[in-house]
Design a protein around this motif. Structure first.
Motif, PDB file in Angstrom:
ATOM      1  N   VAL A   1      -1.649 -15.706   4.574  1.00 30.08           N
ATOM      2  CA  VAL A   1      -2.236 -15.942   3.251  1.00 30.08           C
ATOM      3  C   VAL A   1      -3.659 -15.387   3.201  1.00 30.08           C
ATOM      4  O   VAL A   1      -4.063 -14.771   2.201  1.00 30.08           O
ATOM      5  CB  VAL A   1      -2.222 -17.445   2.912  1.00 30.08           C
ATOM      6  CG1 VAL A   1      -3.136 -17.749   1.730  1.00 30.08           C
ATOM      7  CG2 VAL A   1      -0.797 -17.906   2.598  1.00 30.08           C
ATOM      8  N   ALA A   2      -4.434 -15.579   4.267  1.00 34.54           N
ATOM      9  CA  ALA A   2      -5.803 -15.072   4.299  1.00 34.54           C
ATOM     10  C   ALA A   2      -5.825 -13.550   4.249  1.00 34.54           C
ATOM     11  O   ALA A   2      -6.610 -12.940   3.504  1.00 34.54           O
ATOM     12  CB  ALA A   2      -6.513 -15.576   5.559  1.00 34.54           C
ATOM     13  N   ILE A   3      -4.952 -12.910   5.033  1.00 35.81           N
ATOM     14  CA  ILE A   3      -4.921 -11.440   5.067  1.00 35.81           C
ATOM     15  C   ILE A   3      -4.478 -10.878   3.722  1.00 35.81           C
ATOM     16  O   ILE A   3      -5.136  -9.985   3.155  1.00 35.81           O
ATOM     17  CB  ILE A   3      -3.984 -10.955   6.188  1.00 35.81           C
ATOM     18  CG1 ILE A   3      -4.561 -11.321   7.553  1.00 35.81           C
ATOM     19  CG2 ILE A   3      -3.764  -9.440   6.090  1.00 35.81           C
ATOM     20  CD1 ILE A   3      -3.623 -11.079   8.717  1.00 35.81           C
ATOM     21  N   TYR A   4      -3.377 -11.412   3.192  1.00 37.16           N
ATOM     22  CA  TYR A   4      -2.902 -10.910   1.907  1.00 37.16           C
ATOM     23  C   TYR A   4      -3.788 -11.379   0.754  1.00 37.16           C
ATOM     24  O   TYR A   4      -3.781 -10.768  -0.320  1.00 37.16           O
ATOM     25  CB  TYR A   4      -1.444 -11.305   1.683  1.00 37.16           C
ATOM     26  CG  TYR A   4      -0.486 -10.326   2.320  1.00 37.16           C
ATOM     27  CD1 TYR A   4      -0.011  -9.230   1.624  1.00 37.16           C
ATOM     28  CD2 TYR A   4      -0.088 -10.471   3.643  1.00 37.16           C
ATOM     29  CE1 TYR A   4       0.849  -8.311   2.208  1.00 37.16           C
ATOM     30  CE2 TYR A   4       0.761  -9.555   4.249  1.00 37.16           C
ATOM     31  CZ  TYR A   4       1.220  -8.487   3.524  1.00 37.16           C
ATOM     32  OH  TYR A   4       2.065  -7.572   4.115  1.00 37.16           O
ATOM     33  N   GLY A   5      -4.562 -12.442   0.980  1.00 33.64           N
ATOM     34  CA  GLY A   5      -5.542 -12.854  -0.015  1.00 33.64           C
ATOM     35  C   GLY A   5      -6.574 -11.762  -0.227  1.00 33.64           C
ATOM     36  O   GLY A   5      -6.939 -11.434  -1.376  1.00 33.64           O
ATOM     37  N   ILE A   6      -7.074 -11.172   0.868  1.00 39.85           N
ATOM     38  CA  ILE A   6      -8.024 -10.064   0.764  1.00 39.85           C
ATOM     39  C   ILE A   6      -7.368  -8.879   0.056  1.00 39.85           C
ATOM     40  O   ILE A   6      -7.961  -8.237  -0.819  1.00 39.85           O
ATOM     41  CB  ILE A   6      -8.518  -9.654   2.166  1.00 39.85           C
ATOM     42  CG1 ILE A   6      -9.237 -10.820   2.840  1.00 39.85           C
ATOM     43  CG2 ILE A   6      -9.439  -8.436   2.085  1.00 39.85           C
ATOM     44  CD1 ILE A   6      -9.554 -10.601   4.302  1.00 39.85           C
ATOM     45  N   TYR A   7      -6.139  -8.608   0.433  1.00 35.65           N
ATOM     46  CA  TYR A   7      -5.378  -7.494  -0.154  1.00 35.65           C
ATOM     47  C   TYR A   7      -5.208  -7.670  -1.671  1.00 35.65           C
ATOM     48  O   TYR A   7      -5.457  -6.733  -2.450  1.00 35.65           O
ATOM     49  CB  TYR A   7      -4.028  -7.438   0.554  1.00 35.65           C
ATOM     50  CG  TYR A   7      -3.048  -6.409   0.059  1.00 35.65           C
ATOM     51  CD1 TYR A   7      -3.322  -5.053   0.118  1.00 35.65           C
ATOM     52  CD2 TYR A   7      -1.802  -6.800  -0.443  1.00 35.65           C
ATOM     53  CE1 TYR A   7      -2.398  -4.111  -0.309  1.00 35.65           C
ATOM     54  CE2 TYR A   7      -0.873  -5.870  -0.864  1.00 35.65           C
ATOM     55  CZ  TYR A   7      -1.180  -4.528  -0.797  1.00 35.65           C
ATOM     56  OH  TYR A   7      -0.256  -3.602  -1.227  1.00 35.65           O
ATOM     57  N   VAL A   8      -4.821  -8.859  -2.098  1.00 32.80           N
ATOM     58  CA  VAL A   8      -4.586  -9.105  -3.523  1.00 32.80           C
ATOM     59  C   VAL A   8      -5.903  -9.204  -4.293  1.00 32.80           C
ATOM     60  O   VAL A   8      -5.973  -8.795  -5.452  1.00 32.80           O
ATOM     61  CB  VAL A   8      -3.727 -10.376  -3.706  1.00 32.80           C
ATOM     62  CG1 VAL A   8      -3.566 -10.724  -5.179  1.00 32.80           C
ATOM     63  CG2 VAL A   8      -2.344 -10.164  -3.083  1.00 32.80           C
ATOM     64  N   LEU A   9      -6.955  -9.722  -3.668  1.00 30.34           N
ATOM     65  CA  LEU A   9      -8.269  -9.731  -4.322  1.00 30.34           C
ATOM     66  C   LEU A   9      -8.727  -8.305  -4.622  1.00 30.34           C
ATOM     67  O   LEU A   9      -9.279  -8.030  -5.701  1.00 30.34           O
ATOM     68  CB  LEU A   9      -9.303 -10.430  -3.437  1.00 30.34           C
ATOM     69  CG  LEU A   9      -9.257 -11.959  -3.396  1.00 30.34           C
ATOM     70  CD1 LEU A   9     -10.251 -12.485  -2.364  1.00 30.34           C
ATOM     71  CD2 LEU A   9      -9.551 -12.563  -4.762  1.00 30.34           C
ATOM     72  N   SER A  10      -8.490  -7.392  -3.679  1.00 33.07           N
ATOM     73  CA  SER A  10      -8.874  -5.996  -3.919  1.00 33.07           C
ATOM     74  C   SER A  10      -8.010  -5.386  -5.023  1.00 33.07           C
ATOM     75  O   SER A  10      -8.500  -4.594  -5.840  1.00 33.07           O
ATOM     76  CB  SER A  10      -8.753  -5.192  -2.624  1.00 33.07           C
ATOM     77  OG  SER A  10      -7.402  -5.018  -2.244  1.00 33.07           O
TER      78      SER A  10
ATOM     79  N   ALA B   1     -12.510   0.070   6.968  1.00 36.89           N
ATOM     80  CA  ALA B   1     -13.210   0.039   5.682  1.00 36.89           C
ATOM     81  C   ALA B   1     -13.642   1.443   5.260  1.00 36.89           C
ATOM     82  O   ALA B   1     -13.509   1.824   4.089  1.00 36.89           O
ATOM     83  CB  ALA B   1     -14.422  -0.891   5.777  1.00 36.89           C
ATOM     84  N   ILE B   2     -14.156   2.224   6.215  1.00 34.85           N
ATOM     85  CA  ILE B   2     -14.607   3.585   5.903  1.00 34.85           C
ATOM     86  C   ILE B   2     -13.425   4.464   5.494  1.00 34.85           C
ATOM     87  O   ILE B   2     -13.482   5.187   4.485  1.00 34.85           O
ATOM     88  CB  ILE B   2     -15.347   4.198   7.108  1.00 34.85           C
ATOM     89  CG1 ILE B   2     -16.670   3.472   7.337  1.00 34.85           C
ATOM     90  CG2 ILE B   2     -15.597   5.689   6.888  1.00 34.85           C
ATOM     91  CD1 ILE B   2     -17.386   3.872   8.613  1.00 34.85           C
ATOM     92  N   LEU B   3     -12.341   4.403   6.273  1.00 35.16           N
ATOM     93  CA  LEU B   3     -11.171   5.226   5.976  1.00 35.16           C
ATOM     94  C   LEU B   3     -10.577   4.865   4.621  1.00 35.16           C
ATOM     95  O   LEU B   3     -10.245   5.742   3.815  1.00 35.16           O
ATOM     96  CB  LEU B   3     -10.125   5.060   7.082  1.00 35.16           C
ATOM     97  CG  LEU B   3      -8.954   6.048   7.085  1.00 35.16           C
ATOM     98  CD1 LEU B   3      -9.462   7.471   7.263  1.00 35.16           C
ATOM     99  CD2 LEU B   3      -7.969   5.701   8.200  1.00 35.16           C
ATOM    100  N   GLY B   4     -10.448   3.554   4.348  1.00 39.56           N
ATOM    101  CA  GLY B   4      -9.935   3.130   3.053  1.00 39.56           C
ATOM    102  C   GLY B   4     -10.851   3.548   1.924  1.00 39.56           C
ATOM    103  O   GLY B   4     -10.394   4.045   0.878  1.00 39.56           O
ATOM    104  N   GLY B   5     -12.169   3.369   2.107  1.00 44.86           N
ATOM    105  CA  GLY B   5     -13.122   3.735   1.065  1.00 44.86           C
ATOM    106  C   GLY B   5     -13.122   5.223   0.770  1.00 44.86           C
ATOM    107  O   GLY B   5     -13.182   5.642  -0.398  1.00 44.86           O
TER     108      GLY B   5
ATOM    109  N   THR C   1     -14.559   0.451  -3.443  1.00 46.55           N
ATOM    110  CA  THR C   1     -14.726  -0.936  -2.980  1.00 46.55           C
ATOM    111  C   THR C   1     -13.383  -1.594  -2.694  1.00 46.55           C
ATOM    112  O   THR C   1     -13.174  -2.189  -1.632  1.00 46.55           O
ATOM    113  CB  THR C   1     -15.489  -1.761  -4.037  1.00 46.55           C
ATOM    114  OG1 THR C   1     -16.746  -1.138  -4.309  1.00 46.55           O
ATOM    115  CG2 THR C   1     -15.731  -3.180  -3.548  1.00 46.55           C
ATOM    116  N   ALA C   2     -12.460  -1.490  -3.647  1.00 46.68           N
ATOM    117  CA  ALA C   2     -11.157  -2.135  -3.488  1.00 46.68           C
ATOM    118  C   ALA C   2     -10.372  -1.509  -2.341  1.00 46.68           C
ATOM    119  O   ALA C   2      -9.694  -2.217  -1.580  1.00 46.68           O
ATOM    120  CB  ALA C   2     -10.356  -2.025  -4.786  1.00 46.68           C
ATOM    121  N   SER C   3     -10.467  -0.205  -2.174  1.00 46.05           N
ATOM    122  CA  SER C   3      -9.733   0.472  -1.101  1.00 46.05           C
ATOM    123  C   SER C   3     -10.302   0.099   0.266  1.00 46.05           C
ATOM    124  O   SER C   3      -9.551  -0.055   1.241  1.00 46.05           O
ATOM    125  CB  SER C   3      -9.803   1.988  -1.299  1.00 46.05           C
ATOM    126  OG  SER C   3      -9.245   2.351  -2.545  1.00 46.05           O
TER     127      SER C   3
END
Length: 363
Positions: free
Chosen positions: A21-30, A122-126, A243-245
């Motif tokens: 839930v915590a991991i997918y919470g970050i995912y869904v918040l983004s 974070a860098i790769l996603g951004g 930011t979201a990525s």
């Protein structure tokens, strides 16, 4: 004794569900930042989850193998990075086991590896988010959604069938940076994921209630009017996607560390639409609603998983397909009777009068 076993089982179930839930919470918040605040048709969100996993399994793990290559060579008489095919097919577990032994005796080395991996994710996603911002500025919403979906599938297929990325179809074993916690590893990792979730929530809440968040809603609701009032749509879209990525990349890295294994074939489009399902159930444009949607989704998922055999006896349906049917019905009911989700979007909080006066004075 039976009660004790049941309690232990419940504790493990609570812990594992909370981590997910915590991991997918970050995912869904983004995802909520892109969809709920900006109104972008983000149908390729799983791509950034995959990029976070690549950062851990394809980059950071190779860095660790390079750093500890002399130790691995002395014990196994191999050089992991000189022959990746042989390493991926035969020496992964033994090589990573050596690194885990080092981490178990050196917490600082494990933590350094962890934060390096998170930073890379974070860098790769951004960076990929910024690259995706180019098409986002030029395409209509429907074409943009298709492009993002295709881009996500392209990343998955290429990474799955390219052994140099993350051992291809074999999948890659990754070092455990929390090996030094030993028996308390999973509880410690729960604390880590909750800290990252809290930080993500606080940052996005402050962002949503700031002038930046108000501008995003204005662009979402009336882009032409926002442009007339001087809002630079290009800059806002680039910032949101970056930011979201980056946040989704962090979620992908945390998921990789939770599994201690990366298999790129798992990042299928269904992962994107799971995020959408959670967001629709909880409510778009509302971070609390987004998190509630994640909780509801995984509570139902765990309950259905626990009682799948009983379901099979009552209804002659494969439990996996039964889960899809249940979630499909839930989404339909939500869209019919509460399209805004369990928690609807709240009015943006305004600043207190003395803070506004201070800002005017500074201006």
């Amino acid at each position: 004794m039976i009660l004790q076993i049941d309690l232990n089982t419940l504790l493990v179930l609570f812990r594992e569900t909370s981590i997910i839930v915590a991991i997918y919470g970050i995912y869904v918040l983004s995802l909520n930042l892109e969809v709920g605040y900006m109104g972008l048709p983000q149908f390729g969100k799983v791509m950034f989850l995959a990029l976070g996993a690549i950062a851990v399994g394809g980059i950071a793990t190779k860095v660790a193998l390079l750093i500890y290559s002399h130790v691995i060579s002395s014990q196994l008489n191999i050089s992991p990075l000189s022959d990746l095919d042989t390493y991926c097919s035969a020496y992964q577990y033994s090589s990573i086991g050596i690194i885990n032994n080092i981490f178990s005796n050196s917490p600082l080395s494990g933590l350094a590896f962890f934060f390096m991996s998170i930073t890379l994710a974070a860098i790769l996603g951004g960076v990929f988010g910024i690259l995706m911002a180019g098409p986002a500025l030029r395409l209509r919403e429907d074409y943009l959604g298709i492009l993002l979906l295709v881009s996500a599938e392209t990343v998955r297929v290429i990474s799955t069938y390219t052994p140099q990325v993350a051992c291809g179809v074999f999948g890659t074993v990754i070092p455990d940076p929390f090996a030094w916690l030993r028996e308390g590893r999973q509880w410690g990792y729960l604390a880590v994921t909750l800290i990252f979730l809290l930080l993500s929530f606080v940052i996005l809440e402050r962002l949503g209630n700031s002038p930046f968040g108000r501008a995003l809603r204005a662009i979402r609701d009336a882009e032409v009017a926002a442009r007339v009032f001087g809002k630079d749509i290009v800059k806002f879209r680039v910032r949101v996607l970056a930011t979201a990525s980056a946040l989704a990349g962090v979620a992908g890295a945390l998921l990789a560390f939770y599994n201690n294994f990366v298999l790129m074939g798992q990042f299928v489009p269904l992962e994107t639409f799971k995020g959408w399902a959670m967001l629709i159930i909880g409510g778009t444009g509302n971070n609390i609603g987004a998190l509630l949607g994640v909780v509801v989704y995984y509570v139902i998922d765990r309950v259905l998983s626990l009682y799948k055999e009983g379901i099979r006896q009552i209804i002659n349906v494969d439990p996996i397909f039964f889960q899809y049917i249940i979630f499909g019905i839930i989404i339909i009911l939500v869209l019919m009777f509460r399209p805004q989700g369990i928690i609807s979007e709240r009015p943006v909080k305004t600043l207190k009068r003395h803070i506004l006066a201070k800002l005017r004075a500074e201006a």
